[in-house]
Scaffold this motif. Structure first.
Motif, short mmCIF file in Angstrom:
data_model
loop_
_atom_site.label_atom_id
_atom_site.label_comp_id
_atom_site.label_asym_id
_atom_site.label_seq_id
_atom_site.Cartn_x
_atom_site.Cartn_y
_atom_site.Cartn_z
N GLN A 23 31.24 46.13 43.58
CA GLN A 23 30.90 45.05 42.84
C GLN A 23 29.94 45.05 41.82
OE1 GLN A 23 31.91 41.87 45.95
NE2 GLN A 23 32.84 40.82 44.50
N GLY A 83 29.42 40.37 40.08
CA GLY A 83 30.78 40.19 41.17
C GLY A 83 32.22 40.96 40.57
N CYS A 108 43.98 39.97 46.83
CA CYS A 108 42.92 39.59 45.37
C CYS A 108 44.02 38.52 44.78
CB CYS A 108 43.61 40.61 44.52
SG CYS A 108 42.26 41.01 42.50
N PRO A 109 42.83 37.85 44.64
CA PRO A 109 43.44 36.55 43.97
C PRO A 109 43.54 36.73 42.49
CG PRO A 109 40.76 36.43 44.41
CD PRO A 109 41.92 38.10 45.04
N ALA A 110 43.58 37.42 41.99
CA ALA A 110 43.33 37.76 40.53
C ALA A 110 44.68 38.81 40.26
CB ALA A 110 42.50 38.18 39.98
N ALA A 115 44.44 41.90 40.33
CA ALA A 115 43.75 42.55 39.65
C ALA A 115 43.70 43.87 39.48
CB ALA A 115 42.06 42.69 39.30
N ILE A 116 44.29 44.63 40.73
CA ILE A 116 44.73 45.60 41.14
C ILE A 116 45.47 46.50 41.32
CG2 ILE A 116 44.02 46.81 44.06
CD1 ILE A 116 41.90 45.20 44.53
N VAL A 154 34.59 43.66 39.78
CA VAL A 154 34.83 44.96 41.02
C VAL A 154 34.38 46.43 40.11
CG1 VAL A 154 37.21 45.16 39.81
CG2 VAL A 154 36.82 46.04 42.53
N CYS A 207 39.50 40.37 36.44
CA CYS A 207 38.84 40.32 38.11
C CYS A 207 37.70 39.03 38.10
CB CYS A 207 37.30 41.83 38.29
SG CYS A 207 36.72 41.35 40.20
N CYS A 208 37.78 37.84 38.97
CA CYS A 208 37.23 36.90 38.96
C CYS A 208 36.04 37.17 39.89
CB CYS A 208 37.84 35.63 39.75
SG CYS A 208 39.07 35.66 41.24
N GLY A 209 35.36 38.55 40.65
CA GLY A 209 34.64 38.87 41.47
C GLY A 209 34.62 38.15 42.80
N ALA A 210 35.72 37.78 43.34
CA ALA A 210 35.68 37.16 45.08
C ALA A 210 35.43 38.22 45.88
CB ALA A 210 37.27 36.99 44.45
N GLY A 211 35.33 39.85 45.41
CA GLY A 211 34.60 40.41 46.33
C GLY A 211 35.60 40.91 47.24
N GLN A 212 37.09 40.33 47.84
CA GLN A 212 38.03 40.86 48.88
C GLN A 212 38.26 41.92 49.23
OE1 GLN A 212 38.89 38.13 50.70
NE2 GLN A 212 39.37 36.37 50.26
N CYS A 213 38.43 42.62 47.94
CA CYS A 213 38.33 43.59 47.90
C CYS A 213 37.71 45.33 48.45
CB CYS A 213 39.23 44.68 46.74
SG CYS A 213 37.44 43.71 45.57
S1 SF4 Z 1 39.34 43.13 42.45
FE1 SF4 Z 1 40.52 41.06 43.18
S2 SF4 Z 1 39.67 41.50 45.08
FE2 SF4 Z 1 38.53 42.49 44.13
S3 SF4 Z 1 36.69 41.51 43.38
FE3 SF4 Z 1 38.35 41.56 41.84
S4 SF4 Z 1 38.83 38.81 41.67
FE4 SF4 Z 1 38.08 39.45 43.70
#
Ligand code: SF4
Length: 66
Positions: A26, A31, A55-57, A59-60, A33, A10-16
């Motif tokens: 988050q 940030g 999710c850009p990473a 990670a889900i 997840v 997870c890079c904390g992008a917050g899309q989820c």
């Molecule tokens: S799980 Fe993916 S979409 Fe959610 S905060 Fe982390 S990188 Fe972003």
């Protein structure tokens, strides 16, 4: 459906969190997840799938038949 998140990816992008706020949150400080619902209710599945898809990473992880 069962949901897993990989905090290391997870890079904390917050899309989820934007897409499925009942299932994802988050951490305040970095940030990363937080998984709120390991087995989300039926009506949340579509938004959880969308969150996993965007999710850009990547990670889900979802197991659909659990
Ligand atoms: S799980 Fe993916 S979409 Fe959610 S905060 Fe982390 S990188 Fe972003």
């Amino acid at each position: 459906m069962k949901v897993r998140v990989d905090e290391d990816k997870c890079c904390g992008a917050g899309q989820c969190v934007l897409l499925a706020p009942d299932v994802f949150d988050q951490r305040e400080d970095d940030g990363i997840v937080i998984l709120l619902e390991v087995e989300p209710a039926e009506h949340l599945h579509a938004s959880v799938r969308e969150a996993a898809a965007v999710c850009p990473a990547a990670a889900i992880e979802l197991s659909e038949n659990a």
